[in-house]
Design a protein around this motif. Structure first.
Motif, PDB file in Angstrom:
ATOM      1  N   MET A   1       0.820  -1.189   0.000  1.00  0.00           N
ATOM      2  CA  MET A   1       0.000   0.000   0.000  1.00  0.00           C
ATOM      3  C   MET A   1       0.870   1.262   0.000  1.00  0.00           C
ATOM      4  SD  MET A   1      -3.438   0.264   0.714  1.00  0.00           S
ATOM      5  CE  MET A   1      -4.568   1.441   1.105  1.00  0.00           C
ATOM      6  N   VAL A   2       1.965   1.217   0.740  1.00  0.00           N
ATOM      7  CA  VAL A   2       2.883   2.341   0.802  1.00  0.00           C
ATOM      8  C   VAL A   2       3.521   2.575  -0.566  1.00  0.00           C
ATOM      9  CG1 VAL A   2       4.985   3.210   1.882  1.00  0.00           C
ATOM     10  CG2 VAL A   2       3.315   1.980   3.250  1.00  0.00           C
ATOM     11  N   ASP A   3       3.812   1.533  -1.298  1.00  0.00           N
ATOM     12  CA  ASP A   3       4.411   1.669  -2.618  1.00  0.00           C
ATOM     13  C   ASP A   3       3.453   2.331  -3.601  1.00  0.00           C
ATOM     14  OD1 ASP A   3       6.158  -1.464  -2.427  1.00  0.00           O
ATOM     15  OD2 ASP A   3       6.814   0.544  -1.897  1.00  0.00           O
ATOM     16  N   ILE A   4       2.148   2.090  -3.474  1.00  0.00           N
ATOM     17  CA  ILE A   4       1.169   2.703  -4.374  1.00  0.00           C
ATOM     18  C   ILE A   4       1.095   4.200  -4.142  1.00  0.00           C
ATOM     19  CG2 ILE A   4      -1.293   2.818  -4.928  1.00  0.00           C
ATOM     20  CD1 ILE A   4      -1.430  -0.182  -4.456  1.00  0.00           C
ATOM     21  N   PHE A   5       1.113   4.626  -2.874  1.00  0.00           N
ATOM     22  CA  PHE A   5       1.088   6.061  -2.572  1.00  0.00           C
ATOM     23  C   PHE A   5       2.369   6.733  -3.059  1.00  0.00           C
ATOM     24  CE2 PHE A   5      -2.114   4.994   0.787  1.00  0.00           C
ATOM     25  CZ  PHE A   5      -3.134   5.745   0.244  1.00  0.00           C
ATOM     26  N   GLY A   6       3.494   6.097  -2.881  1.00  0.00           N
ATOM     27  CA  GLY A   6       4.765   6.639  -3.363  1.00  0.00           C
ATOM     28  C   GLY A   6       4.769   6.786  -4.871  1.00  0.00           C
ATOM     29  N   TRP A   7       4.288   5.747  -5.524  1.00  0.00           N
ATOM     30  CA  TRP A   7       4.196   5.802  -6.995  1.00  0.00           C
ATOM     31  C   TRP A   7       3.225   6.894  -7.441  1.00  0.00           C
ATOM     32  CZ3 TRP A   7       0.071   4.996 -10.313  1.00  0.00           C
ATOM     33  CH2 TRP A   7       0.401   4.938 -11.664  1.00  0.00           C
ATOM     34  N   PHE A   8       2.082   7.015  -6.771  1.00  0.00           N
ATOM     35  CA  PHE A   8       1.078   8.036  -7.108  1.00  0.00           C
ATOM     36  C   PHE A   8       1.664   9.432  -6.961  1.00  0.00           C
ATOM     37  CE2 PHE A   8      -2.224  11.002  -5.666  1.00  0.00           C
ATOM     38  CZ  PHE A   8      -3.033  11.013  -6.802  1.00  0.00           C
ATOM     39  N   TRP A   9       2.323   9.726  -5.840  1.00  0.00           N
ATOM     40  CA  TRP A   9       2.883  11.060  -5.609  1.00  0.00           C
ATOM     41  C   TRP A   9       4.028  11.346  -6.579  1.00  0.00           C
ATOM     42  CZ3 TRP A   9      -0.035  14.365  -3.578  1.00  0.00           C
ATOM     43  CH2 TRP A   9      -0.936  14.018  -2.594  1.00  0.00           C
ATOM     44  N   THR A  10       4.813  10.360  -6.850  1.00  0.00           N
ATOM     45  CA  THR A  10       5.904  10.525  -7.820  1.00  0.00           C
ATOM     46  C   THR A  10       5.332  10.824  -9.201  1.00  0.00           C
ATOM     47  OG1 THR A  10       7.268   8.979  -6.574  1.00  0.00           O
ATOM     48  CG2 THR A  10       7.939   9.447  -8.831  1.00  0.00           C
ATOM     49  N   SER A  11       4.303  10.098  -9.576  1.00  0.00           N
ATOM     50  CA  SER A  11       3.656  10.328 -10.876  1.00  0.00           C
ATOM     51  C   SER A  11       2.997  11.699 -10.926  1.00  0.00           C
ATOM     52  CB  SER A  11       2.609   9.257 -11.169  1.00  0.00           C
ATOM     53  OG  SER A  11       3.210   7.999 -11.249  1.00  0.00           O
ATOM     54  N   ALA A  12       2.324  12.093  -9.842  1.00  0.00           N
ATOM     55  CA  ALA A  12       1.647  13.394  -9.789  1.00  0.00           C
ATOM     56  C   ALA A  12       2.663  14.528  -9.909  1.00  0.00           C
ATOM     57  CB  ALA A  12       0.833  13.516  -8.499  1.00  0.00           C
ATOM     58  N   VAL A  13       3.773  14.429  -9.200  1.00  0.00           N
ATOM     59  CA  VAL A  13       4.824  15.454  -9.270  1.00  0.00           C
ATOM     60  C   VAL A  13       5.390  15.514 -10.681  1.00  0.00           C
ATOM     61  CG1 VAL A  13       7.148  16.043  -8.464  1.00  0.00           C
ATOM     62  CG2 VAL A  13       5.388  15.395  -6.810  1.00  0.00           C
ATOM     63  N   PHE A  14       5.626  14.358 -11.274  1.00  0.00           N
ATOM     64  CA  PHE A  14       6.145  14.312 -12.636  1.00  0.00           C
ATOM     65  C   PHE A  14       5.167  14.966 -13.620  1.00  0.00           C
ATOM     66  CE2 PHE A  14       6.490  12.203 -16.778  1.00  0.00           C
ATOM     67  CZ  PHE A  14       7.789  12.574 -17.114  1.00  0.00           C
ATOM     68  N   VAL A  15       3.888  14.645 -13.519  1.00  0.00           N
ATOM     69  CA  VAL A  15       2.872  15.208 -14.418  1.00  0.00           C
ATOM     70  C   VAL A  15       2.786  16.719 -14.234  1.00  0.00           C
ATOM     71  CG1 VAL A  15       0.383  15.297 -14.874  1.00  0.00           C
ATOM     72  CG2 VAL A  15       1.541  13.099 -14.679  1.00  0.00           C
ATOM     73  N   ILE A  16       2.805  17.192 -13.004  1.00  0.00           N
ATOM     74  CA  ILE A  16       2.749  18.636 -12.741  1.00  0.00           C
ATOM     75  C   ILE A  16       3.996  19.332 -13.289  1.00  0.00           C
ATOM     76  CG2 ILE A  16       2.793  20.383 -10.916  1.00  0.00           C
ATOM     77  CD1 ILE A  16       0.955  18.498  -9.294  1.00  0.00           C
ATOM     78  N   ALA A  17       5.166  18.748 -13.058  1.00  0.00           N
ATOM     79  CA  ALA A  17       6.415  19.339 -13.562  1.00  0.00           C
ATOM     80  C   ALA A  17       6.433  19.355 -15.090  1.00  0.00           C
ATOM     81  CB  ALA A  17       7.618  18.572 -13.023  1.00  0.00           C
ATOM     82  N   PHE A  18       6.014  18.244 -15.688  1.00  0.00           N
ATOM     83  CA  PHE A  18       5.985  18.173 -17.147  1.00  0.00           C
ATOM     84  C   PHE A  18       4.978  19.170 -17.722  1.00  0.00           C
ATOM     85  CE2 PHE A  18       4.600  16.267 -21.205  1.00  0.00           C
ATOM     86  CZ  PHE A  18       5.825  16.239 -21.852  1.00  0.00           C
ATOM     87  N   GLY A  19       3.808  19.270 -17.117  1.00  0.00           N
ATOM     88  CA  GLY A  19       2.790  20.236 -17.562  1.00  0.00           C
ATOM     89  C   GLY A  19       3.282  21.669 -17.418  1.00  0.00           C
ATOM     90  N   SER A  20       3.968  21.954 -16.323  1.00  0.00           N
ATOM     91  CA  SER A  20       4.518  23.303 -16.124  1.00  0.00           C
ATOM     92  C   SER A  20       5.574  23.625 -17.171  1.00  0.00           C
ATOM     93  CB  SER A  20       5.123  23.434 -14.728  1.00  0.00           C
ATOM     94  OG  SER A  20       4.128  23.296 -13.756  1.00  0.00           O
ATOM     95  N   LEU A  21       6.421  22.649 -17.458  1.00  0.00           N
ATOM     96  CA  LEU A  21       7.456  22.845 -18.477  1.00  0.00           C
ATOM     97  C   LEU A  21       6.828  23.119 -19.841  1.00  0.00           C
ATOM     98  CD1 LEU A  21      10.463  22.806 -19.243  1.00  0.00           C
ATOM     99  CD2 LEU A  21      10.205  20.354 -19.685  1.00  0.00           C
TER     100      LEU A  21
END
Length: 191
Positions: A1-21
């Motif tokens: 369960m902890v790995d899913i949250f880590g993956w979700f937050w990592t993906s969310a940060v990546f999507v936000i950073a990519f969208g901002s770029l």
């Protein structure tokens, strides 16, 4: 369960950073395109001024044949052209040239043969056409500068524009020497 949250937050940060770029790149490209429109406007004005400068020797030669003893007027036009060709378009030298040209064209009133000359009429017409194109180029530059400045100051571009090196575009304004002439009411006389 902890790995899913880590993956979700990592993906969310990546999507936000990519969208901002992608957003910053889009803003940058848009500002570059608008800045090029401003540069094109300045180049169009320079081209019209160059055309006017190139027409003047022909106009002086046409007048010289009919009003050769008007040496001071002809010399003033040549001097004003030389000064304007060396100076900045907004330095007042173009206004001095315009006044000298107006004096040259006024000779047509004093010399009916000159006014009737086909060559003089054609040169006058070309000069009027250039002046119209110059006025249109100035309006186009001001429209491009307004559009660029508006885009530069709009959110979210305002957050990045200065950091990306985009400075406010200058408008084409009247030189202080021109303001007094433009602000005066025209004199109309009915003969």
């Amino acid at each position: 369960m902890v790995d899913i949250f880590g993956w979700f937050w990592t993906s969310a940060v990546f999507v936000i950073a990519f969208g901002s770029l992608i957003g910053v790149i889009s803003i940058y490209n848009s500002l570059v395109r608008l800045r090029q429109n401003v540069n094109q406007g300045r180049a169009d004005i320079d081209a019209q001024l160059r055309q006017r400068h190139d027409l003047i020797p022909n106009l002086v030669e046409a007048v010289k044949g009919y009003a050769g003893h008007e040496k001071s007027t002809l010399e003033n036009v040549i001097k004003a052209r030389s000064t304007a060709a060396k100076g900045e378009p907004d330095s007042g030298s173009e206004q001095g040239l315009k006044i000298a040209l107006d004096n040259l064209l006024a000779l047509g009133e004093d010399y009916p043969d000159l006014r009737a000359s086909e060559n003089f009429q054609e040169l006058q017409s070309e000069l009027a056409d250039i002046e119209d194109k110059l006025a249109a180029a100035r309006r186009a530059l001001n429209a491009a500068a307004a559009q660029f400045n508006s885009a530069r100051e709009a959110f979210p571009a305002v957050l990045f524009a200065s950091l990306l090196g985009f400075k406010e575009a200058d408008f084409n304004t009247l030189d202080p020497s021109e303001r007094g002439v433009v602000d005066q009411a025209p004199k109309v006389a009915f003969s």
